[in-house]
Scaffold this active site. Structure first.
Site, PDB file in Angstrom:
ATOM      1  N   HIS A  81      -1.881   5.474   6.563  1.00 45.03           N
ATOM      2  CA  HIS A  81      -0.468   5.858   6.623  1.00 45.03           C
ATOM      3  C   HIS A  81      -0.346   7.318   6.152  1.00 45.03           C
ATOM      4  O   HIS A  81      -1.182   7.798   5.382  1.00 45.03           O
ATOM      5  CB  HIS A  81       0.381   5.044   5.649  1.00 45.03           C
ATOM      6  CG  HIS A  81       0.322   3.562   5.795  1.00 45.03           C
ATOM      7  ND1 HIS A  81       0.827   2.884   6.867  1.00 45.03           N
ATOM      8  CD2 HIS A  81      -0.141   2.601   4.950  1.00 45.03           C
ATOM      9  CE1 HIS A  81       0.689   1.566   6.679  1.00 45.03           C
ATOM     10  NE2 HIS A  81       0.088   1.379   5.530  1.00 45.03           N
TER      11      HIS A  81
ATOM     12  N   CYS B 125       0.840  -1.218   0.000  1.00 48.35           N
ATOM     13  CA  CYS B 125       0.000   0.000   0.000  1.00 48.35           C
ATOM     14  C   CYS B 125       0.862   1.251   0.000  1.00 48.35           C
ATOM     15  O   CYS B 125       0.600   2.204  -0.741  1.00 48.35           O
ATOM     16  CB  CYS B 125      -0.922  -0.009   1.203  1.00 48.35           C
ATOM     17  SG  CYS B 125      -0.071  -0.362   2.742  1.00 48.35           S
TER      18      CYS B 125
HETATM   19  N1  LIG Z   1      -3.614  -4.703   5.251  1.00 47.19           N
HETATM   20  C1  LIG Z   1      -2.878  -3.881   4.567  1.00 47.19           C
HETATM   21  O1  LIG Z   1      -2.734  -2.730   4.913  1.00 47.19           O
HETATM   22  C2  LIG Z   1      -2.225  -4.299   3.313  1.00 47.19           C
HETATM   23  C3  LIG Z   1      -1.760  -5.571   3.119  1.00 47.19           C
HETATM   24  N2  LIG Z   1      -1.089  -5.888   1.979  1.00 47.19           N
HETATM   25  C4  LIG Z   1      -0.560  -7.217   1.756  1.00 47.19           C
HETATM   26  O2  LIG Z   1      -1.638  -8.074   1.417  1.00 47.19           O
HETATM   27  C5  LIG Z   1      -1.389  -9.386   1.897  1.00 47.19           C
HETATM   28  C6  LIG Z   1      -2.543  -9.795   2.799  1.00 47.19           C
HETATM   29  O3  LIG Z   1      -2.614  -8.887   3.878  1.00 47.19           O
HETATM   30  P1  LIG Z   1      -3.937  -8.636   4.695  1.00 47.19           P
HETATM   31  O4  LIG Z   1      -5.130  -8.765   3.819  1.00 47.19           O
HETATM   32  O5  LIG Z   1      -3.741  -7.389   5.449  1.00 47.19           O
HETATM   33  O6  LIG Z   1      -3.883  -9.846   5.694  1.00 47.19           O
HETATM   34  P2  LIG Z   1      -5.046 -10.411   6.589  1.00 47.19           P
HETATM   35  O7  LIG Z   1      -4.400 -11.065   7.741  1.00 47.19           O
HETATM   36  O8  LIG Z   1      -6.108  -9.391   6.821  1.00 47.19           O
HETATM   37  O9  LIG Z   1      -5.680 -11.511   5.639  1.00 47.19           O
HETATM   38  C7  LIG Z   1      -5.026 -12.686   5.303  1.00 47.19           C
HETATM   39  C8  LIG Z   1      -6.048 -13.775   5.211  1.00 47.19           C
HETATM   40  O10 LIG Z   1      -5.402 -14.984   4.855  1.00 47.19           O
HETATM   41  C9  LIG Z   1      -5.901 -16.010   5.698  1.00 47.19           C
HETATM   42  N3  LIG Z   1      -4.924 -17.100   5.781  1.00 47.19           N
HETATM   43  C10 LIG Z   1      -4.050 -17.378   6.759  1.00 47.19           C
HETATM   44  N4  LIG Z   1      -3.372 -18.491   6.468  1.00 47.19           N
HETATM   45  C11 LIG Z   1      -3.823 -18.928   5.284  1.00 47.19           C
HETATM   46  C12 LIG Z   1      -3.541 -20.027   4.450  1.00 47.19           C
HETATM   47  N5  LIG Z   1      -2.638 -20.947   4.798  1.00 47.19           N
HETATM   48  N6  LIG Z   1      -4.195 -20.136   3.291  1.00 47.19           N
HETATM   49  C13 LIG Z   1      -5.125 -19.237   2.910  1.00 47.19           C
HETATM   50  N7  LIG Z   1      -5.460 -18.175   3.656  1.00 47.19           N
HETATM   51  C14 LIG Z   1      -4.807 -18.039   4.839  1.00 47.19           C
HETATM   52  C15 LIG Z   1      -6.170 -15.340   7.004  1.00 47.19           C
HETATM   53  O11 LIG Z   1      -7.096 -16.096   7.774  1.00 47.19           O
HETATM   54  C16 LIG Z   1      -6.774 -14.018   6.525  1.00 47.19           C
HETATM   55  O12 LIG Z   1      -8.148 -14.134   6.262  1.00 47.19           O
HETATM   56  C17 LIG Z   1      -0.017  -9.329   2.586  1.00 47.19           C
HETATM   57  O13 LIG Z   1       0.959  -9.649   1.614  1.00 47.19           O
HETATM   58  C18 LIG Z   1       0.115  -7.861   2.959  1.00 47.19           C
HETATM   59  O14 LIG Z   1       1.431  -7.438   3.104  1.00 47.19           O
HETATM   60  C19 LIG Z   1      -0.950  -4.986   0.967  1.00 47.19           C
HETATM   61  C20 LIG Z   1      -1.441  -3.721   1.091  1.00 47.19           C
HETATM   62  C21 LIG Z   1      -2.063  -3.274   2.312  1.00 47.19           C
HETATM   63  O1  LIG Z   2       1.363  -4.852   4.106  1.00 49.15           O
HETATM   64  C1  LIG Z   2       0.946  -3.926   4.736  1.00 49.15           C
HETATM   65  O2  LIG Z   2       0.602  -4.002   5.966  1.00 49.15           O
HETATM   66  P1  LIG Z   2       1.314  -4.838   7.081  1.00 49.15           P
HETATM   67  O3  LIG Z   2       1.899  -3.776   7.964  1.00 49.15           O
HETATM   68  O4  LIG Z   2       0.143  -5.583   7.610  1.00 49.15           O
HETATM   69  O5  LIG Z   2       2.359  -5.733   6.472  1.00 49.15           O
HETATM   70  C2  LIG Z   2       0.752  -2.597   4.142  1.00 49.15           C
HETATM   71  O6  LIG Z   2       0.905  -2.724   2.737  1.00 49.15           O
HETATM   72  C3  LIG Z   2       1.771  -1.648   4.669  1.00 49.15           C
HETATM   73  O7  LIG Z   2       2.991  -2.228   4.576  1.00 49.15           O
HETATM   74  P2  LIG Z   2       4.333  -1.440   4.268  1.00 49.15           P
HETATM   75  O8  LIG Z   2       4.495  -0.313   5.250  1.00 49.15           O
HETATM   76  O9  LIG Z   2       5.328  -2.539   4.457  1.00 49.15           O
HETATM   77  O10 LIG Z   2       4.255  -0.911   2.864  1.00 49.15           O
END
Ligand SMILES: NC(=O)C1=CN([C@@H]2O[C@H](COP(=O)(O)OP(=O)(O)OC[C@H]3O[C@@H](n4cnc5c(N)ncnc54)[C@H](O)[C@@H]3O)[C@@H](O)[C@H]2O)C=CC1
Ligand SMILES: O=C(OP(=O)(O)O)[C@H](O)COP(=O)(O)O
Length: 335
Positions: A218, A142
């Protein structure tokens, strides 16, 4: 061409928003999502008519115990789709890749993965063409998406960028992470963001980062050493004409991230999503050969349109601006 069949592995913060966005596209079809347990999100997905698959066989007993009938496991889902969006926790995507390769499906990974997981690291307005026809694409994090959106718009003026990231500690639904009364610096410079931007656009950039106790957004303080002169009003004009970037004025009450999220609520956006990067107009200033501006990033949603555009590029469904405009229209993105 028939609609591209999309599956979502990892139905969390990012996965559920991308799933929703897929349902808004007339050239894509959501086939199903995976869950590790039958929690409220699994029941909600089912209420919405989305087939729920167990993330792997090992999780099946949890669903059986709760009497929650799943449509199969991830492997079954992979047999049904053309592309899987991997939105599992950071680092897990790289491990899942072998399954995707075995099933012969394309995959979109998220910013928690290393750049090496994919053929290309992606921000639609900066490098859509690089993802055309590719099998594996990584939508960058993000923060990296936010930096890349504004910096690519002013790329011709950039000699050197130094940006400070003030990172939200956790997403609003996350009760496990902190800090709750501290500021946590990334003590080594650069933080991962600068090198990550360089996986998308070739600019000189250094970043440092601090985690603070907030969940909303952020904030980035960006300083640019200029290669050639530019005036603040020109940068305002450029950002006004840059897709997925919006200018907000403190003068109009946008004093903090709180009012930006309220703005998204006022738009009745799903989950308060603010897909656009929010730049404070008054913060854009030029002093000597340095440009300054401050922007905010809604971490839960800015990468969502990028996932949609990545899929379109991978299947060569549209050219860059056709895809960006289509995605924007479908999600109510303002420009
Ligand atoms: N939350 C954020 O601010 C942002 C996150 N990201 C990226 O996106 C990706 C996902 O992050 P979030 O959605 O925040 O995580 P999250 O923790 O909200 O969601 C991940 C999901 O995957 C599930 N999970 C766990 N183990 C699993 C498995 N073995 N197989 C399938 N599903 C499983 C979890 O139960 C959960 O529902 C990461 O790479 C993160 O760095 C990117 C941009 C922003
Ligand atoms: O993956 C994210 O959230 P995280 O802090 O749950 O890893 C966001 O994309 C922010 O991550 P960054 O600050 O590593 O760009």
């Amino acid at each position: 061409m028939a609609r591209v069949k999309v599956g979502i592995n990892g139905y969390g913060t990012i996965g559920k928003r991308v799933a929703y966005a897929v349902t808004k596209q007339d050239d894509m079809k959501l086939i199903g999502v995976t869950k590790t347990k039958p929690d409220f999100e699994a029941y909600r997905a089912r209420e919405l008519g989305i087939p729920v698959y167990a993330a792997s066989e090992e999780f099946l007993p949890r669903f059986e115990k709760a009497g929650f009938e799943v449509a199969g496991t991830l492997e079954d889902l992979l047999n049904e789709v053309d592309v899987i969006v991997d939105a599992t926790p950071g680092g897990m995507g790289a491990k899942n890749k072998a399954l995707y390769e075995k099933a012969g499906v394309k995959a979109v990974f998220q910013g928690g993965e290393k750049a090496s997981v994919a053929d290309v690291s992606f921000v639609a307005q900066a490098n859509y063409e690089k993802a055309l026809g590719k099998d594996y694409v990584r939508v960058v994090s993000c923060n990296t998406t936010g930096l890349t959106r504004t910096l690519s718009a002013i790329q011709e003026y950039i000699d050197y960028v130094y940006a400070v990231m003030i990172r939200r500690a956790a997403d609003p639904n996350d009760t496990k992470r902190g800090p709750i009364n501290a500021i946590t610096p990334s003590v080594t410079v650069p933080s991962h963001h600068g090198p990550d931007v360089q996986t998308v656009i070739p600019i000189n950039i250094e970043t440092s980062a601090f985690v603070v106790p907030t969940t909303l957004m952020h904030v980035h303080s960006v300083m640019v050493e200029l290669k050639k002169p530019v005036e603040a009003k020109d940068v305002v004009n450029i950002f006004e004409n840059t897709t997925r970037v919006l200018l907000f004025e403190k003068e109009k009450g946008f004093e903090s991230t709180a009012q930006l999220i309220e703005f998204a609520r006022d738009l009745h956006r799903e989950w308060n999503n603010l897909y656009e990067i929010a730049v404070w107009k008054e913060s854009i200033s030029v002093r000597g050969n340095r440009l300054f501006y401050i922007q905010a990033v809604h971490q839960e949603s800015d990468v969502v349109p990028e996932n949609i555009d990545a899929i379109r590029a991978m299947f060569e469904l549209a050219d860059k601006w056709e895809s960006i405009k289509k995605t924007n229209r479908s999600l109510g993105i303002l420009k």
